[in-house]
Design a protein around this motif. Structure first.
Motif, PDB file in Angstrom:
ATOM      1  N   GLU A  33      10.335  40.951 -12.265  1.00  0.00           N
ATOM      2  CA  GLU A  33       9.387  41.884 -11.644  1.00  0.00           C
ATOM      3  C   GLU A  33       7.990  41.291 -11.481  1.00  0.00           C
ATOM      4  O   GLU A  33       7.295  41.597 -10.527  1.00  0.00           O
ATOM      5  CB  GLU A  33       9.310  43.181 -12.453  1.00  0.00           C
ATOM      6  N   ASN A  34       7.581  40.406 -12.398  1.00  0.00           N
ATOM      7  CA  ASN A  34       6.245  39.815 -12.333  1.00  0.00           C
ATOM      8  C   ASN A  34       6.181  38.569 -11.444  1.00  0.00           C
ATOM      9  O   ASN A  34       5.128  37.947 -11.322  1.00  0.00           O
ATOM     10  CB  ASN A  34       5.737  39.478 -13.732  1.00  0.00           C
ATOM     11  N   GLY A  35       7.302  38.184 -10.834  1.00  0.00           N
ATOM     12  CA  GLY A  35       7.328  37.015  -9.954  1.00  0.00           C
ATOM     13  C   GLY A  35       7.821  35.743 -10.621  1.00  0.00           C
ATOM     14  O   GLY A  35       8.056  34.739  -9.943  1.00  0.00           O
ATOM     15  N   ASP A  36       7.966  35.760 -11.950  1.00  0.00           N
ATOM     16  CA  ASP A  36       8.542  34.599 -12.635  1.00  0.00           C
ATOM     17  C   ASP A  36       9.999  34.443 -12.198  1.00  0.00           C
ATOM     18  O   ASP A  36      10.631  35.412 -11.761  1.00  0.00           O
ATOM     19  CB  ASP A  36       8.481  34.759 -14.156  1.00  0.00           C
ATOM     20  N   ALA A  37      10.517  33.243 -12.313  1.00  0.00           N
ATOM     21  CA  ALA A  37      11.898  32.993 -11.893  1.00  0.00           C
ATOM     22  C   ALA A  37      12.675  32.327 -13.014  1.00  0.00           C
ATOM     23  O   ALA A  37      12.186  31.406 -13.668  1.00  0.00           O
ATOM     24  CB  ALA A  37      11.910  32.104 -10.654  1.00  0.00           C
ATOM     25  N   TYR A  72       5.965  23.192  -6.318  1.00  0.00           N
ATOM     26  CA  TYR A  72       5.450  24.555  -6.355  1.00  0.00           C
ATOM     27  C   TYR A  72       4.181  24.707  -7.175  1.00  0.00           C
ATOM     28  O   TYR A  72       3.649  25.807  -7.273  1.00  0.00           O
ATOM     29  CB  TYR A  72       6.557  25.505  -6.845  1.00  0.00           C
ATOM     30  N   ASN A  73       3.707  23.603  -7.748  1.00  0.00           N
ATOM     31  CA  ASN A  73       2.453  23.610  -8.501  1.00  0.00           C
ATOM     32  C   ASN A  73       2.431  24.765  -9.509  1.00  0.00           C
ATOM     33  O   ASN A  73       1.460  25.504  -9.608  1.00  0.00           O
ATOM     34  CB  ASN A  73       1.260  23.682  -7.543  1.00  0.00           C
ATOM     35  N   LEU A  93       6.815  31.909  -9.538  1.00  0.00           N
ATOM     36  CA  LEU A  93       7.401  31.254  -8.371  1.00  0.00           C
ATOM     37  C   LEU A  93       7.333  32.159  -7.148  1.00  0.00           C
ATOM     38  O   LEU A  93       7.006  31.717  -6.050  1.00  0.00           O
ATOM     39  CB  LEU A  93       8.854  30.856  -8.640  1.00  0.00           C
ATOM     40  N   SER A  94       7.627  33.429  -7.345  1.00  0.00           N
ATOM     41  CA  SER A  94       7.570  34.385  -6.235  1.00  0.00           C
ATOM     42  C   SER A  94       6.206  35.058  -6.222  1.00  0.00           C
ATOM     43  O   SER A  94       5.705  35.491  -7.259  1.00  0.00           O
ATOM     44  CB  SER A  94       8.659  35.447  -6.407  1.00  0.00           C
TER      45      SER A  94
END
Length: 162
Positions: A33-37, A72-73, A93-94
């Motif tokens: 949900e927080n954009g982590d992958a 992706y830095n 990542l997202s």
């Protein structure tokens, strides 16, 4: 003299062997949900690569981690490694953006070709055919929606609104 002959025979046998292949089997990307992958990458190593990995001459997990960090830095953490898989977490990542329509998740293009370049630096590279186009690649968003790709080296940018 005898050791020289033995070494020569072993080298000739080694050179006569067919090229082996590092083969990507499955790539699974789960967006939090927080954009982590969370990423799981399953692969098959040949006996040459297994020897190199066992001797720590080549560390495919570090090559893949470094490729992700360069592209992706973002910080990448290796969570687990087995002889045929590696699991990572990639912070942010997202991209996550709140809109009137909902939460928009944007996953960048995922390109495995830089990892191929890194693996080709090793001593066994002339003996190995690297295939980093996973048989199946899956991207799953927080709501369970899944995008699936087969035998691709590049996964396009994905945008999904929840």
């Amino acid at each position: 003299m005898r050791s020289t002959v033995l070494i020569t025979i072993l080298l000739l046998m080694f050179l006569a062997l067919p090229a082996a292949a590092f083969s990507a089997d499955r790539f699974t990307l789960t967006i939090e949900e927080n954009g982590d992958a969370d990423i799981e990458f399953d692969y098959t190593l040949t006996w040459i690569e297994r020897v190199a990995v066992y001797l720590r001459i080549a560390e495919p997990e570090n090559e893949l981690r470094q490729a992700l960090e360069r592209n992706y830095n973002r910080p990448v953490e290796i969570k687990a490694v087995t002889p045929g898989s590696v699991q990572f977490t990639v912070d942010g990542l997202s991209k996550v953006k709140e809109t009137f329509d909902g939460t928009v998740y944007t996953v960048p293009v995922l390109d495995f070709s830089s990892a191929v370049t890194a693996l080709e630096r090793y001593w066994f590279a002339p003996l190995v055919k690297v295939d980093l186009s996973p048989d199946i690649s899956t991207v799953t968003f927080p709501d369970g929606r899944t995008e699936e790709f087969r035998n691709v080296t590049i996964i396009p940018m994905l945008v999904h609104t929840i």
